[in-house]
Design a protein around this motif. Structure first.
Motif, PDB file in Angstrom:
ATOM      1  N   MET A 156       0.917  -1.158   0.133  1.00  0.00           N
ATOM      2  CA  MET A 156       0.068   0.040   0.215  1.00  0.00           C
ATOM      3  C   MET A 156       0.995   1.316   0.080  1.00  0.00           C
ATOM      4  O   MET A 156       0.736   2.214  -0.615  1.00  0.00           O
ATOM      5  N   ILE A 157       2.030   1.234   0.893  1.00  0.00           N
ATOM      6  CA  ILE A 157       3.087   2.311   1.053  1.00  0.00           C
ATOM      7  C   ILE A 157       3.588   2.695  -0.548  1.00  0.00           C
ATOM      8  O   ILE A 157       3.362   3.831  -1.138  1.00  0.00           O
ATOM      9  N   THR A 171     -10.249  12.212   0.491  1.00  0.00           N
ATOM     10  CA  THR A 171     -11.083  11.259   0.955  1.00  0.00           C
ATOM     11  C   THR A 171     -10.997   9.900   0.245  1.00  0.00           C
ATOM     12  O   THR A 171     -11.306   8.964   0.886  1.00  0.00           O
ATOM     13  N   LEU A 172     -10.391   9.842  -1.002  1.00  0.00           N
ATOM     14  CA  LEU A 172     -10.171   8.642  -1.647  1.00  0.00           C
ATOM     15  C   LEU A 172      -9.153   7.637  -0.751  1.00  0.00           C
ATOM     16  O   LEU A 172      -9.637   6.534  -0.718  1.00  0.00           O
ATOM     17  N   LEU A 173      -8.036   8.431  -0.260  1.00  0.00           N
ATOM     18  CA  LEU A 173      -7.166   7.688   0.436  1.00  0.00           C
ATOM     19  C   LEU A 173      -8.027   7.178   2.041  1.00  0.00           C
ATOM     20  O   LEU A 173      -7.786   6.139   2.237  1.00  0.00           O
ATOM     21  N   LEU A 174      -8.618   8.230   2.518  1.00  0.00           N
ATOM     22  CA  LEU A 174      -9.202   7.955   3.837  1.00  0.00           C
ATOM     23  C   LEU A 174     -10.491   6.960   3.949  1.00  0.00           C
ATOM     24  O   LEU A 174     -10.587   6.260   4.709  1.00  0.00           O
ATOM     25  N   SER A 175     -11.137   6.792   2.761  1.00  0.00           N
ATOM     26  CA  SER A 175     -12.021   5.757   2.617  1.00  0.00           C
ATOM     27  C   SER A 175     -11.521   4.424   2.409  1.00  0.00           C
ATOM     28  O   SER A 175     -12.225   3.557   2.244  1.00  0.00           O
ATOM     29  N   ALA A 176     -10.368   4.494   1.724  1.00  0.00           N
ATOM     30  CA  ALA A 176      -9.615   3.071   1.220  1.00  0.00           C
ATOM     31  C   ALA A 176      -9.294   2.390   2.447  1.00  0.00           C
ATOM     32  O   ALA A 176      -9.077   2.715   3.626  1.00  0.00           O
ATOM     33  N   PRO A 177      -9.272   1.066   2.354  1.00  0.00           N
ATOM     34  CA  PRO A 177      -8.568   0.207   3.404  1.00  0.00           C
ATOM     35  C   PRO A 177      -7.281   0.450   3.709  1.00  0.00           C
ATOM     36  O   PRO A 177      -6.475  -0.592   3.641  1.00  0.00           O
ATOM     37  N   VAL A 178      -6.737   1.573   4.215  1.00  0.00           N
ATOM     38  CA  VAL A 178      -5.528   2.100   4.346  1.00  0.00           C
ATOM     39  C   VAL A 178      -5.348   2.610   5.703  1.00  0.00           C
ATOM     40  O   VAL A 178      -6.220   3.602   5.957  1.00  0.00           O
ATOM     41  N   SER A 179      -4.405   2.318   6.506  1.00  0.00           N
ATOM     42  CA  SER A 179      -4.267   2.996   7.723  1.00  0.00           C
ATOM     43  C   SER A 179      -3.798   4.440   7.498  1.00  0.00           C
ATOM     44  O   SER A 179      -2.737   4.545   6.567  1.00  0.00           O
ATOM     45  N   MET A 180      -3.973   5.373   8.325  1.00  0.00           N
ATOM     46  CA  MET A 180      -3.473   6.674   8.440  1.00  0.00           C
ATOM     47  C   MET A 180      -1.534   6.713   8.418  1.00  0.00           C
ATOM     48  O   MET A 180      -1.439   7.520   7.429  1.00  0.00           O
ATOM     49  N   SER A 181      -1.167   5.591   8.898  1.00  0.00           N
ATOM     50  CA  SER A 181       0.326   5.422   8.986  1.00  0.00           C
ATOM     51  C   SER A 181       0.854   5.372   7.717  1.00  0.00           C
ATOM     52  O   SER A 181       1.569   5.692   7.074  1.00  0.00           O
ATOM     53  N   GLU A 182      -0.073   4.169   6.906  1.00  0.00           N
ATOM     54  CA  GLU A 182       0.199   3.869   5.422  1.00  0.00           C
ATOM     55  C   GLU A 182       0.302   5.293   4.539  1.00  0.00           C
ATOM     56  O   GLU A 182       0.896   5.208   3.703  1.00  0.00           O
ATOM     57  N   HIS A 208      -7.869  -0.186  -2.934  1.00  0.00           N
ATOM     58  CA  HIS A 208      -9.025  -0.992  -2.257  1.00  0.00           C
ATOM     59  C   HIS A 208      -8.712  -2.638  -2.437  1.00  0.00           C
ATOM     60  O   HIS A 208      -9.224  -3.531  -2.091  1.00  0.00           O
ATOM     61  N   THR A 247      -9.771  -1.020   8.564  1.00  0.00           N
ATOM     62  CA  THR A 247      -9.112  -1.610   7.234  1.00  0.00           C
ATOM     63  C   THR A 247     -10.002  -2.628   6.632  1.00  0.00           C
ATOM     64  O   THR A 247     -10.364  -2.701   5.630  1.00  0.00           O
ATOM     65  N   ASN A 268       4.945  -6.805   0.148  1.00  0.00           N
ATOM     66  CA  ASN A 268       4.625  -5.650   0.584  1.00  0.00           C
ATOM     67  C   ASN A 268       4.808  -5.652   1.937  1.00  0.00           C
ATOM     68  O   ASN A 268       5.532  -4.969   2.688  1.00  0.00           O
TER      69      ASN A 268
END
Lengths: 256, 389
Positions: free
Chosen positions: A1-2, A95-106, B185, B153, B22
């Motif tokens: 993800m990073i 919003t695209l990043l915040l709504s995606a299953p990605v943590s804030m750290s990532e 996603h 997540t 990853n």
């Protein structure tokens, strides 16, 4: 993800004129400085030869070029970092990043990795100039490696500070100025505070102040000395501001 | 941190081909950040709603979900497998302003829920909370039985969200952008191209794949926004005013698309346009001042309100008492120029008697129309009535 986020940052960076302008300006300024130093070196070369242990071409030409590059990063990084969070917030694309299953750290680390890969291009271009001298003379590769590492660490701490400034506001210009101001304040205050504390014999606070003095941490490596404390300070500064940026973004979600 | 690593490990096992490398490289680095971050931010006291805060002790708040004496876990959350979104006691404050109060919301698979309300009713805030963009001050959200606040997540992977302003990168082209959305996603690499192509086909974007998003018209940008929300085949699709700024043909296209999505997924959409809700939704919730003031199915609404009032137009109007005399008519109101608003008594439909009487007495009946759409009646009644005094 990073890596996905870093790739996206790099791609969008290169679709804007800003990235190309930064690369151009930095390269023109550094190229001019480099050639000027080289010219000066050639003029004083005969006098240097009479000294007992004369400074080499790496020390006299490459090191000042790296110092100039460090100063250029001071201007460039806040400008590049402002796009990453502040502009995304203004355009409401975060919003695209915040709504995606990605943590804030990532998200923050991805943006940091994207910015660092762009800065790596600048560092490699800087490195290419002294390496060109290999065709005509022998270089001090140890010093060159130290300088390159120092510039990378500096770029990392500047990026972290820039990203934190970028997370503080939704106005890109304000974010850039804020980042620039924070870096300048750190340079001056870290320097003078560290010196005056040490002059009073307060070693521990002085050592603490060094964390917030990126240029002070640049110096030893820039002279070819592997100072593990300076390296640790750079990394600590980087990590601290990245965590602050993560917390800041998460605070927006929690407090709105 | 070890717990986190284990989580990450399990997560990567779910997407074997794409995520493994990853996760392997980044785990230690991320672990440091997340470990810090969890102790700092995800503490229950700050992440979980604060029930003990005095702002929640107002009488209106003494619902089970917000009562300090009842711990969250004892709340009855139904475990119906078809239930894709389940929110209980959802509240959100901004300083002293309360945007959403103790909202309950359920959506099943294959259902389209319309969220209606005047401006500032809390629709967007609700949607931001349901998508994890905003943390609720109180309450619980479960997406396909996964707690959104505890496992953000995993839960977010099942949601597609189109915010009010579509989050579009103007400098990317449509295909690049949708590919990015699919990556974010966690669509596995093998199926990514197909997922992007299918999302583009469903949203009518097949011919615009190479165009820069910044150069597209508003309608097409909106379509890209919807494509972004459905590219990973989410269980739940949340659309905030999806038809705003579109031309009538595009609105019809998008409505058809939403109906189609609603057959397989769960859809929540917010809108101001009442006929849209009647055309697209299975169920409607009307919000006003942060509270749900009405919740019913569209079919139920039709039954409830079927033919409540009609307007008739007569060429040769009789005396108003003659109209009142017809069986099943509760009230008549003259609207001038031979028009009358006729209210029906509950559970009766005197339309036929009305037409027959008009024919027999030669009143010259030339028009008979329902006065309002039933939803409009309800909407206006509720959102005016609940106005704070």
């Amino acid at each position: 993800m990073i890596f996905t986020i870093a790739g996206k940052e790099l791609r969008t960076l290169f679709t804007s004129p800003l990235a190309w302008l930064v690369l151009t300006v930095v390269q023109v300024v550094l190229g001019y400085g480099f050639l000027k130093r080289l010219d000066d070196f050639l003029q004083v070369q005969s006098q240097l030869a009479q000294m007992a242990s004369p400074p080499g071409i790496t020390e006299l030409v490459a090191a000042p070029t790296y110092a100039t590059a460090a100063a250029m990063l001071l201007f460039a990084v806040p400008l590049l970092a402002m796009r990453m969070i502040a502009e995304e917030r203004r355009n409401q694309t975060l919003t695209l990043l915040l709504s995606a299953p990605v943590s804030m750290s990532e998200i923050v680390l991805g943006k940091f990795a994207g910015l660092m890969s762009f800065l790596l291009i600048i560092v490699l271009l800087v490195l290419a100039m002294p390496l060109l001298l290999m065709t005509g003379t022998r270089l001090d590769f140890g010093l060159l490696a130290g300088l390159t590492l120092a510039l990378l660490l500096l770029a990392a701490s500047f990026s972290a500070v820039g990203l934190y400034a970028s997370s503080l506001t939704a106005q890109p210009m304000a974010a850039a100025l804020l980042g620039f101001g924070m870096l300048l304040a750190m340079l001056f205050m870290g320097e003078t505070a560290g010196d005056s504390l040490r002059a009073r014999g307060w070693q521990v606070p002085a050592a603490f102040a060094q964390v917030f003095s990126p240029l002070k941490n640049f110096e030893p490596l820039g002279r070819g000395i592997i100072d593990s404390y300076a390296i640790a300070c750079s990394l600590l500064l980087t990590a601290a501001f990245l965590i602050l940026a993560i917390r800041r973004l998460d605070g927006r979600r929690l407090r709105g | 941190m070890i717990g986190w690593l284990a989580d990450e490990w399990r997560g990567s096992a779910k997407f074997p081909d794409a995520q493994c490398a990853n996760a392997f490289i980044m785990s230690p680095i991320l672990g440091i950040f997340d470990a810090y971050y969890k102790t700092a931010c995800y503490k229950p006291s700050c992440y979980k709603p604060s029930y003990h805060k005095s702002a929640y002790h107002k009488p209106a708040y003494h619902k089970a979900s917000c009562h300090p004496a009842i711990p969250l876990k004892t709340l009855m959350i139904p475990t119906d497998p078809a239930l894709t979104i389940c929110a209980r006691g959802l509240s959100r404050r901004f300083g002293t302003h309360i945007a959403v109060k103790a909202l309950d919301l359920d959506v099943r698979r294959g259902e389209v829920l319309g969220l209606l309300g005047p401006n500032g009713a809390g629709k967007t805030t609700t949607m931001q909370m349901l998508t994890g963009n905003l943390a609720p001050s109180a309450g619980e959200i479960r997406i396909c039985d996964i707690d959104l606040l505890e496992k953000p997540t995993q839960a977010k992977a099942r949601i597609g969200y189109l915010p009010e302003t579509p989050p579009l990168y103007r400098e990317l082209n449509v295909r690049e952008y949708l590919d990015l959305a699919a990556r974010l996603h966690r669509v596995p690499k093998a199926g990514r191209a197909a997922a992007v192509a299918s999302a583009m086909a469903r949203c009518g974007l097949t011919d615009t794949g190479r165009k820069l998003i910044g150069t597209l018209s508003k309608g097409y940008q909106q379509r890209v926004g919807i494509a972004q929300a459905i590219v990973h085949e989410p269980d739940v699709i949340i659309l905030d005013e999806p038809t705003v700024g579109l031309d009538p043909n595009q609105i019809l296209d998008i409505r058809a698309l939403i109906r189609e999505l609603g057959s397989k997924h769960s859809v929540i959409l917010s809108t101001h346009i009442l006929p849209e809700v009647e055309a697209v939704c299975d169920r409607v919730q009307i919000m006003h001042h942060g509270e749900v003031v009405f919740s019913n199915t569209i079919a139920g609404l039709r039954d409830l309100q079927r033919g409540r009032t009609v307007t008739i137009s007569l060429h040769r109007p009789p005396d108003i008492h003659a109209l009142r005399a017809i069986a099943g008519v509760a009230g008549v109101e003259a609207a001038g120029e031979g028009r009358f608003n006729i209210q029906f008594a509950p559970d009766s439909d005197p339309s036929e008697a009305l037409v027959a009487t008009a024919g027999a007495n030669d009143w010259g009946l030339y028009q008979l129309t329902p006065a309002h759409s039933s939803l409009e009646d309800v909407f206006v009644q509720l959102t005016r009535q609940v106005e704070p005094s």
